[in-house]
Design an enzyme around this catalytic site. Structure first.
Site, PDB file in Angstrom:
ATOM      1  N   TYR A  57      48.781  45.277  13.070  1.00  0.00           N
ATOM      2  CA  TYR A  57      47.775  44.303  13.570  1.00  0.00           C
ATOM      3  C   TYR A  57      48.518  43.295  14.725  1.00  0.00           C
ATOM      4  O   TYR A  57      49.089  42.400  14.123  1.00  0.00           O
ATOM      5  CB  TYR A  57      47.416  43.281  12.282  1.00  0.00           C
ATOM      6  CG  TYR A  57      46.753  44.308  11.398  1.00  0.00           C
ATOM      7  CD1 TYR A  57      46.218  45.545  11.566  1.00  0.00           C
ATOM      8  CD2 TYR A  57      46.429  43.722   9.969  1.00  0.00           C
ATOM      9  CE1 TYR A  57      45.313  46.169  10.651  1.00  0.00           C
ATOM     10  CE2 TYR A  57      45.982  44.433   8.645  1.00  0.00           C
ATOM     11  CZ  TYR A  57      45.689  45.605   9.212  1.00  0.00           C
ATOM     12  OH  TYR A  57      44.814  46.499   8.233  1.00  0.00           O
ATOM     13  N   GLY A 208      26.465  47.584  10.191  1.00  0.00           N
ATOM     14  CA  GLY A 208      25.079  48.023  10.704  1.00  0.00           C
ATOM     15  C   GLY A 208      24.141  48.764   9.807  1.00  0.00           C
ATOM     16  O   GLY A 208      23.291  49.584   9.652  1.00  0.00           O
TER      17      GLY A 208
END
Length: 276
Positions: A57, A208
């Protein structure tokens, strides 16, 4: 349904089951950095005791930010990090780095960036296909025996890989992709629950969402005066006592929404409808 609110990782690291994934804290400006620091501090203010980060990250920048925001760390806060991936300048931009020498270097870097003498939970971000599992886990075992790490975890593994790793060293956690609408790793979750291994799902809320499944989640959320995100997280907490969700965000408002999920109590009927 009432779910346990805490879990003992490795048998001794007691944390709140609902944690925080720091992956989205990747500031590019001073203003964004201040906002990310505020999110990390607010998470701890709201009772988070498990924060997940990784060398990947920001190639260490996320670990630096957490140290800036939270060091000296409050008692009981566990910052888990991951190693085993290295940045490259070509191709995908990264490579596996699970060889003992690579892992040792990354652990030393993480200790420096996080300002720690010992990493309570160190997870291997991905098994390196070019290094035998016993060799990879043996390197982590050596670091544990030296006191540089406390407990060892894995990420994105199968049941067979978990079994092979456990033959080399105790495994305290597994971090696989898993959520209400994506249960590909249900067998891994079952193996973790049976062995008392913490299961830290990433991508805790499916992206989604649409169609009938999304409508069902929204209907249950309306019944509970909650949000669909909170219902999805509440289902994870109800589904297995070994699940420790680590939803991530760079927004304080979204953080507060996520952390309200463990107050959402699904009825047996609501849980069953969601599970089906």
């Amino acid at each position: 349904m009432t779910a346990a609110t805490t879990f003992r990782i490795g048998g001794d690291l007691e944390v709140r089951r609902l944690g925080f994934g720091a992956m989205h804290l990747r500031p590019e400006t001073a203003e964004e950095r201040a906002a990310c620091v505020a999110v990390a501090r607010r998470a701890v203010e709201l009772g988070v005791t498990l924060i997940d980060t990784a060398h990947l990250y920001g190639w260490g920048a996320n670990e630096d930010l957490l140290a800036e925001a939270l060091h000296p760390y409050p008692e009981g806060l566990l910052i888990a990090t991951k190693v085993g991936i290295r940045q490259t300048t070509s191709g995908e931009g990264w490579r596996h780095a699970g060889a003992p020498a690579d892992v040792r270097t990354q652990v030393d870097e993480a200790l420096r960036r996080l300002r720690l003498d010992r990493i309570g939970l160190l997870q291997l971000h991905r098994l390196d296909p070019g290094v035998p599992i016993p060799e990879q886990l043996g390197g982590l075992r050596d670091l544990r025996d030296e006191g540089k790490i406390g407990h060892i975890g894995l990420s994105e593994v199968t049941v067979a890989e978990l079994t092979e790793a456990r033959a080399v060293v105790d495994i305290a956690s597994v971090q696989n992709r898993y959520n209400l609408l994506d249960r590909e790793h249900e067998p891994v979750l079952a193996a973790c629950e049976e062995a008392g291994i913490a299961f830290l799902p990433w991508r805790t809320v499916a992206a989604g969402q649409s169609g009938a499944r999304s409508e069902l989640i929204a209907a249950v959320a309306k019944e509970l005066d909650a949000t669909s995100t909170q219902v999805a997280l509440a289902w994870l907490l109800a589904h297995s006592p070994a699940i420790l969700p680590i939803p991530g965000t760079a927004s304080v408002a979204h953080l507060e929404e996520n952390l309200g999920s463990d107050a959402v109590q699904l009825t047996q009927d609501q849980y069953d409808r969601l599970t089906r």
